[in-house]
Design a protein around this motif. Structure first.
Motif, mmCIF file in Angstrom:
data_model
loop_
_atom_site.group_PDB
_atom_site.id
_atom_site.type_symbol
_atom_site.label_atom_id
_atom_site.label_comp_id
_atom_site.label_asym_id
_atom_site.label_seq_id
_atom_site.Cartn_x
_atom_site.Cartn_y
_atom_site.Cartn_z
ATOM 1 N N GLU A 1 12.733 5.159 36.530
ATOM 2 C CA GLU A 1 13.895 5.587 37.312
ATOM 3 C C GLU A 1 13.684 5.364 38.799
ATOM 4 N N VAL A 2 12.500 5.677 39.288
ATOM 5 C CA VAL A 2 12.216 5.497 40.715
ATOM 6 C C VAL A 2 12.207 4.015 41.072
ATOM 7 N N SER B 1 15.790 2.880 41.286
ATOM 8 C CA SER B 1 16.536 3.495 42.385
ATOM 9 C C SER B 1 16.277 2.813 43.723
ATOM 10 N N HIS B 2 15.157 2.113 43.847
ATOM 11 C CA HIS B 2 14.813 1.453 45.104
ATOM 12 C C HIS B 2 15.216 -0.022 45.144
ATOM 13 N N LYS C 1 21.313 -3.312 44.008
ATOM 14 C CA LYS C 1 22.107 -3.434 42.767
ATOM 15 C C LYS C 1 22.114 -4.864 42.254
ATOM 16 N N GLN D 1 18.894 -5.612 40.127
ATOM 17 C CA GLN D 1 18.387 -4.678 39.126
ATOM 18 C C GLN D 1 18.234 -5.317 37.754
ATOM 19 N N THR E 1 18.020 2.375 31.272
ATOM 20 C CA THR E 1 18.002 3.795 31.604
ATOM 21 C C THR E 1 17.516 4.558 30.382
#
Length: 157
Positions: free
Chosen positions: A54-55, A58-59, A62, A65, A70
């Motif tokens: 998740e981390v 998140s960095h 978009k 990615q 998830t």
């Protein structure tokens, strides 16, 4: 320099996969203990691995990615699901590092997505690998020496 940074990321990511592959299935439920010897209410080993994914995601911008996964909060993901999520997020991190270092216009803040991101992720995930090892040990799951030392030897090659 680009290939050196990417190789550093690959070595680091390989350590997470190495550790995950050697955690017994029951070890995914392990948690660290509090000072009074009671189990903590924090993340179990499986959730720590999921948190790392998740981390990472998140960095990432978009646009880069990729096919990241998830992991649901409940039920606890399986080792296969965690591995797939680690692999997909690692590919997205690598793509982001490459894009940042090569000046890709999709990267709006190269200081946050280049070598600094690499340093952050390595620091963050190394902390959690230690947490995982402690949770396993405190839960009575002692990994063999080749695993404990194997988390360091790839850096020395």
């Amino acid at each position: 320099m680009v290939e050196g940074v990417l190789e550093t990321w690959r070595v680091h990511d390989g350590l997470n996969l190495f550790l995950l592959g050697r955690v017994p299935d029951e070890g995914l439920q392990a948690v660290t203990l509090l000072k009074n010897g009671q189990p903590s209410t924090g993340r179990n080993v499986g959730r720590v691995f999921a948190h790392m994914v998740e981390v990472r995601v998140s960095h990432l911008p978009k646009a880069l990615q990729g096919d990241t996964v998830t992991l649901e909060k409940k039920p606890l993901p399986s080792k296969a699901q965690i591995q797939a999520a680690l692999e997909a997020s690692a590919a997205a991190v690598e793509a982001t590092l490459r894009a940042s270092l090569e000046g890709d216009p999709r990267i709006k803040n190269p200081t946050r997505t280049g070598v600094r991101l690499l340093g952050y992720l390595i620091s963050h995930e190394s902390h959690h690998r230690g947490q995982i090892m402690l949770a396993l040990k405190q839960s009575g799951i002692r990994l063999p020496d080749d695993v404990r030392f194997g988390l360091w030897t790839p850096w020395l090659k």
